[in-house]
Design a protein around this motif. Sequence first.
Motif, PDB file in Angstrom:
ATOM      1  N   TRP A 127     -16.774  65.524  13.080  1.00 48.06           N
ATOM      2  CA  TRP A 127     -17.293  66.736  13.706  1.00 48.06           C
ATOM      3  C   TRP A 127     -18.673  66.454  14.286  1.00 48.06           C
ATOM      4  CZ3 TRP A 127     -21.943  68.137  11.621  1.00 48.06           C
ATOM      5  CH2 TRP A 127     -22.173  67.918  10.263  1.00 48.06           C
ATOM      6  N   ARG A 128     -19.033  67.238  15.291  1.00 51.32           N
ATOM      7  CA  ARG A 128     -20.374  67.183  15.876  1.00 51.32           C
ATOM      8  C   ARG A 128     -20.905  68.591  16.027  1.00 51.32           C
ATOM      9  NH1 ARG A 128     -24.196  64.436  18.228  1.00 51.32           N
ATOM     10  NH2 ARG A 128     -23.134  62.431  18.137  1.00 51.32           N
ATOM     11  N   TYR A 129     -22.150  68.777  15.601  1.00 54.77           N
ATOM     12  CA  TYR A 129     -22.855  70.047  15.782  1.00 54.77           C
ATOM     13  C   TYR A 129     -24.269  69.707  16.217  1.00 54.77           C
ATOM     14  CZ  TYR A 129     -24.548  74.774  15.013  1.00 54.77           C
ATOM     15  OH  TYR A 129     -25.096  76.027  15.198  1.00 54.77           O
ATOM     16  N   GLY A 130     -24.514  69.759  17.520  1.00 53.05           N
ATOM     17  CA  GLY A 130     -25.812  69.367  18.043  1.00 53.05           C
ATOM     18  C   GLY A 130     -26.092  67.909  17.736  1.00 53.05           C
ATOM     19  N   SER A 131     -27.227  67.626  17.106  1.00 50.99           N
ATOM     20  CA  SER A 131     -27.579  66.247  16.760  1.00 50.99           C
ATOM     21  C   SER A 131     -26.950  65.802  15.443  1.00 50.99           C
ATOM     22  CB  SER A 131     -29.103  66.111  16.677  1.00 50.99           C
ATOM     23  OG  SER A 131     -29.627  66.964  15.663  1.00 50.99           O
ATOM     24  N   HIS A 132     -26.232  66.698  14.780  1.00 46.98           N
ATOM     25  CA  HIS A 132     -25.613  66.377  13.493  1.00 46.98           C
ATOM     26  C   HIS A 132     -24.146  65.992  13.697  1.00 46.98           C
ATOM     27  CE1 HIS A 132     -29.133  68.051  11.500  1.00 46.98           C
ATOM     28  NE2 HIS A 132     -29.031  69.089  12.305  1.00 46.98           N
ATOM     29  N   TYR A 133     -23.706  64.969  12.992  1.00 46.50           N
ATOM     30  CA  TYR A 133     -22.299  64.581  13.062  1.00 46.50           C
ATOM     31  C   TYR A 133     -21.928  63.835  11.782  1.00 46.50           C
ATOM     32  CZ  TYR A 133     -24.064  59.917  14.224  1.00 46.50           C
ATOM     33  OH  TYR A 133     -24.719  58.722  14.184  1.00 46.50           O
ATOM     34  N   ARG A 134     -20.646  63.872  11.479  1.00 50.48           N
ATOM     35  CA  ARG A 134     -20.100  63.116  10.357  1.00 50.48           C
ATOM     36  C   ARG A 134     -18.679  62.728  10.688  1.00 50.48           C
ATOM     37  NH1 ARG A 134     -20.618  65.570   4.528  1.00 50.48           N
ATOM     38  NH2 ARG A 134     -19.690  63.535   4.103  1.00 50.48           N
ATOM     39  N   PHE A 135     -18.184  61.687  10.016  1.00 53.94           N
ATOM     40  CA  PHE A 135     -16.786  61.301  10.193  1.00 53.94           C
ATOM     41  C   PHE A 135     -16.304  60.567   8.951  1.00 53.94           C
ATOM     42  CE2 PHE A 135     -19.468  58.062  12.177  1.00 53.94           C
ATOM     43  CZ  PHE A 135     -19.032  56.886  11.572  1.00 53.94           C
ATOM     44  N   SER A 136     -15.003  60.509   8.793  1.00 52.87           N
ATOM     45  CA  SER A 136     -14.413  59.867   7.609  1.00 52.87           C
ATOM     46  C   SER A 136     -13.120  59.161   7.978  1.00 52.87           C
ATOM     47  CB  SER A 136     -14.121  60.909   6.531  1.00 52.87           C
ATOM     48  OG  SER A 136     -13.342  60.353   5.480  1.00 52.87           O
ATOM     49  N   ASP A 137     -12.962  57.930   7.433  1.00 50.41           N
ATOM     50  CA  ASP A 137     -11.709  57.178   7.602  1.00 50.41           C
ATOM     51  C   ASP A 137     -10.691  57.501   6.511  1.00 50.41           C
ATOM     52  OD1 ASP A 137     -12.585  55.656   9.880  1.00 50.41           O
ATOM     53  OD2 ASP A 137     -13.810  54.450   8.529  1.00 50.41           O
ATOM     54  N   ASP A 138     -11.103  58.178   5.447  1.00 54.01           N
ATOM     55  CA  ASP A 138     -10.219  58.600   4.351  1.00 54.01           C
ATOM     56  C   ASP A 138      -9.251  57.501   3.918  1.00 54.01           C
ATOM     57  OD1 ASP A 138      -9.273  60.436   2.443  1.00 54.01           O
ATOM     58  OD2 ASP A 138      -7.585  60.977   3.737  1.00 54.01           O
ATOM     59  N   GLY A 139      -9.780  56.311   3.680  1.00 57.55           N
ATOM     60  CA  GLY A 139      -8.945  55.241   3.143  1.00 57.55           C
ATOM     61  C   GLY A 139      -8.359  54.304   4.176  1.00 57.55           C
ATOM     62  N   GLU A 140      -8.394  54.659   5.438  1.00 59.45           N
ATOM     63  CA  GLU A 140      -7.971  53.733   6.486  1.00 59.45           C
ATOM     64  C   GLU A 140      -9.051  52.647   6.625  1.00 59.45           C
ATOM     65  OE1 GLU A 140      -5.093  53.711   7.549  1.00 59.45           O
ATOM     66  OE2 GLU A 140      -4.381  55.526   8.559  1.00 59.45           O
ATOM     67  N   PRO A 141      -8.716  51.486   7.209  1.00 54.89           N
ATOM     68  CA  PRO A 141      -9.734  50.444   7.391  1.00 54.89           C
ATOM     69  C   PRO A 141     -10.948  50.977   8.156  1.00 54.89           C
ATOM     70  CG  PRO A 141      -7.544  49.570   7.825  1.00 54.89           C
ATOM     71  CD  PRO A 141      -7.384  51.052   7.649  1.00 54.89           C
ATOM     72  N   GLY A 142     -12.139  50.540   7.740  1.00 58.74           N
ATOM     73  CA  GLY A 142     -13.373  51.053   8.313  1.00 58.74           C
ATOM     74  C   GLY A 142     -13.405  50.980   9.835  1.00 58.74           C
ATOM     75  N   GLY A 143     -13.776  52.070  10.445  1.00 58.26           N
ATOM     76  CA  GLY A 143     -13.925  52.124  11.899  1.00 58.26           C
ATOM     77  C   GLY A 143     -12.654  52.394  12.671  1.00 58.26           C
ATOM     78  N   THR A 144     -11.526  52.610  11.973  1.00 54.78           N
ATOM     79  CA  THR A 144     -10.255  52.771  12.687  1.00 54.78           C
ATOM     80  C   THR A 144      -9.826  54.222  12.870  1.00 54.78           C
ATOM     81  OG1 THR A 144      -8.932  52.655  10.653  1.00 54.78           O
ATOM     82  CG2 THR A 144      -9.417  50.575  11.771  1.00 54.78           C
ATOM     83  N   ALA A 145     -10.541  55.169  12.266  1.00 55.86           N
ATOM     84  CA  ALA A 145     -10.064  56.555  12.308  1.00 55.86           C
ATOM     85  C   ALA A 145     -11.186  57.538  12.635  1.00 55.86           C
ATOM     86  CB  ALA A 145      -9.395  56.918  10.983  1.00 55.86           C
TER      87      ALA A 145
END
Length: 202
Positions: A52-70
């Motif tokens: 998600w992105r809200y202005g300058s704030h953002y987060r993301f999660s791979d939830d167990g998939e290989p890092g950087g793939t999701a």
Amino acid sequence: MPHTLTAAVRHEADVRKSRFLALAAPIESPEAAQAFLETSRDLQATHNCWAWRYGSHYRFSDDGEPGGTAGRPILQAIESQGYDRVAVLVIRWFGGIKLGTGGLARAYGGTAAECLRLADRVELREECQVLCDCPYADMDRVQARLLAAGARIEHAEFDGRGVLWRLLVARADVAALEALYTDQTRGQGEWCVLEADGGPAA
């Protein structure tokens, strides 16, 4: 000018027997993003990946998939289409065929991107915060008029005299709304425009 979604939207895709379901929604705060993800995730699925992105704030999660793939490909789908104040959850049900890191990134990012392409969007207006007060006797009438004119109540505090509102107001509408507020409170209310640092405008 960034855009956000007018409403929640979904898109489903099948990639080499894995099922991917993208759910996207507009958000009013980072807390709203987390609430959307919590209520939308499928605990029976293999992975619930999101960004998600809200202005300058953002987060993301791979939830167990290989890092950087999701998570990051989902975030890139949000950013590449000029969206802000948007959360995207992509749910995967594994179909028995491994996709590899490149295939996963394309599947997650592509499903998110197509979901956002299909959505109705609206341009985000530049907003500022306003502090204003109102006695209880006038509260319902003044609140109704402000909301009808496009203001949004971000926070309200009550005391023995009345209510103190923190409003979000389109910067272009500040003068018109101040005139409306002054009229509705017969010049008795306090109207203070805040800058980004939370202090009063000069």
